[in-house]
Design a protein around this motif. Structure first.
Motif, PDB file in Angstrom:
ATOM      1  N   ARG A  51      48.654 -14.128  16.755  1.00 13.35           N
ATOM      2  CA  ARG A  51      47.640 -13.515  17.624  1.00 13.35           C
ATOM      3  C   ARG A  51      47.410 -14.386  18.864  1.00 13.35           C
ATOM      4  N   ASN A  52      47.354 -15.703  18.660  1.00 18.32           N
ATOM      5  CA  ASN A  52      47.161 -16.621  19.792  1.00 18.32           C
ATOM      6  C   ASN A  52      48.326 -16.537  20.780  1.00 18.32           C
ATOM      7  N   ASN A  53      49.555 -16.413  20.263  1.00 18.88           N
ATOM      8  CA  ASN A  53      50.727 -16.280  21.145  1.00 18.88           C
ATOM      9  C   ASN A  53      50.636 -15.003  21.972  1.00 18.88           C
ATOM     10  N   ILE A  54      50.227 -13.912  21.334  1.00 12.97           N
ATOM     11  CA  ILE A  54      50.094 -12.641  22.048  1.00 12.97           C
ATOM     12  C   ILE A  54      49.024 -12.762  23.134  1.00 12.97           C
ATOM     13  N   ASN A  55      47.887 -13.337  22.775  1.00 15.88           N
ATOM     14  CA  ASN A  55      46.804 -13.489  23.749  1.00 15.88           C
ATOM     15  C   ASN A  55      47.209 -14.406  24.902  1.00 15.88           C
ATOM     16  N   PHE A  56      47.927 -15.473  24.591  1.00 15.18           N
ATOM     17  CA  PHE A  56      48.414 -16.388  25.622  1.00 15.18           C
ATOM     18  C   PHE A  56      49.336 -15.641  26.584  1.00 15.18           C
TER      19      PHE A  56
ATOM     20  N   ARG B 199      59.474 -18.238  28.629  1.00 18.18           N
ATOM     21  CA  ARG B 199      60.052 -16.891  28.598  1.00 18.18           C
ATOM     22  C   ARG B 199      58.949 -15.981  29.131  1.00 18.18           C
ATOM     23  N   TYR B 200      59.185 -15.388  30.275  1.00 17.49           N
ATOM     24  CA  TYR B 200      58.201 -14.478  30.839  1.00 17.49           C
ATOM     25  C   TYR B 200      58.231 -13.165  30.065  1.00 17.49           C
ATOM     26  N   VAL B 201      57.054 -12.585  29.865  1.00 14.19           N
ATOM     27  CA  VAL B 201      56.915 -11.395  29.017  1.00 14.19           C
ATOM     28  C   VAL B 201      56.131 -10.308  29.773  1.00 14.19           C
ATOM     29  N   PRO B 202      56.728  -9.714  30.808  1.00 16.89           N
ATOM     30  CA  PRO B 202      56.011  -8.663  31.541  1.00 16.89           C
ATOM     31  C   PRO B 202      55.757  -7.428  30.671  1.00 16.89           C
TER      32      PRO B 202
ATOM     33  N   GLY C 241      56.961  -6.460  23.716  1.00 20.61           N
ATOM     34  CA  GLY C 241      56.452  -7.671  24.350  1.00 20.61           C
ATOM     35  C   GLY C 241      55.669  -8.532  23.372  1.00 20.61           C
ATOM     36  N   GLU C 242      54.895  -7.904  22.520  1.00 14.95           N
ATOM     37  CA  GLU C 242      54.133  -8.658  21.515  1.00 14.95           C
ATOM     38  C   GLU C 242      55.068  -9.350  20.531  1.00 14.95           C
ATOM     39  N   ARG C 243      56.136  -8.656  20.135  1.00 14.39           N
ATOM     40  CA  ARG C 243      57.112  -9.280  19.227  1.00 14.39           C
ATOM     41  C   ARG C 243      57.791 -10.471  19.900  1.00 14.39           C
TER      42      ARG C 243
END
Length: 192
Positions: A69-74, A89-92, A105-107
C-alpha cells in the motif's frame, strides 16, 4: 521453506518440495498483485483454497500489505518507485482513469522495488564474480534471473565455487542474509 512452514502451520522439517513450491508461488504472486483466481489457476487449486493461502500469508506477514500500500501511495504522490539502490521506474499508469491501466500501474508499484532491487543485486554479483575470476581459466558466461552460470575448468571447480558463493552472499549488505545454493555438473542441466 520458512514461508511454507509459517503459512501452512508446520515445522520446517515437515515442508515438502511441493509445499515449498506452493509457498513460493504465493509469495511471488502476492508481490505481483496476483489475486486468488490467478493464483488458483497457477497452482491448480480452487479459488477458495488460493484465497486461504493468501489470507494465511498476510496473517503471518502482516507488514507486506502495508508495504505494498505504501509503494502504491508513494507512486501516486511521486510518480515513480525506486529500488534499494535508488534506481527509478516511473509509473504514469498509476494515475490513469482506466481501471485496468491503473491496476497495472499499482502492480508495477508493488513489484518493481522488489524485482528491481533483485536485478540490481545480481548485477553487482556479476561484476564481483567477474572481477574475482580474472586470471583464471573459468569464466562467467550467463545470468538467468537470480542465477549465475560459470564455466569452470575442472581443476578450478572448488576454488571457483567458493568465489561465486562468497561473492554472491557478500556483494551487498542487507538486514537479511543472502543465502546462495551452489550446484555443479558437467552441463547446466546436470547442475540443476
Amino acid at each position: 521453506t520458512t514461508t511454507a512452514s509459517q503459512i501452512f502451520h508446520m515445522k520446517k522439517e515437515e515442508v515438502t518440495p511441493e509445499l515449498r513450491a506452493k509457498a513460493k508461488a504465493v509469495n511471488f504472486g502476492i508481490v505481483y498483485g496476483q489475486g486468488e483466481f490467478s493464483l488458483g489457476q497457477d497452482l491448480g487449486i480452487s479459488r477458495k483454497e488460493a484465497k486461504e493461502y493468501i489470507d494465511m500469508y498476510f496473517e503471518h506477514f502482516s507488514g507486506i500489505k502495508d508495504y505494498m500500500r505504501n509503494n502504491i501511495n508513494f507512486a501516486k504522490e511521486k510518480g515513480y518507485v525506486e529500488t534499494i539502490f535508488n534506481r527509478r521506474r516511473y509509473v504514469p499508469e498509476i494515475k490513469s482513469s482506466n481501471f485496468n491501466i491503473r491496476s497495472f500501474g499499482e502492480r508495477i508499484a508493488m513489484n518493481m522495488p522488489i524485482q528491481g532491487s533483485a536485478a540490481d543485486i545480481i548485477k553487482i554479483d556479476m561484476v564481483e564474480v567477474y572481477r574475482r575470476l580474472q586470471g583464471k581459466k573459468s569464466k562467467l558466461i550467463l545470468q538467468v534471473h537470480d542465477e549465475l552460470l560459470v564455466e569452470a575448468e575442472k581443476s578450478e571447480v572448488e576454488e571457483v565455487s567458493k568465489i561465486v558463493k562468497e561473492s554472491m552472499e557478500n556483494a551487498v549488505k542487507l538486514k537479511v542474509l543472502l543465502k546462495v545454493e551452489l550446484n555443479t555438473g558437467d552441463s547446466w542441466l546436470d547442475a540443476k
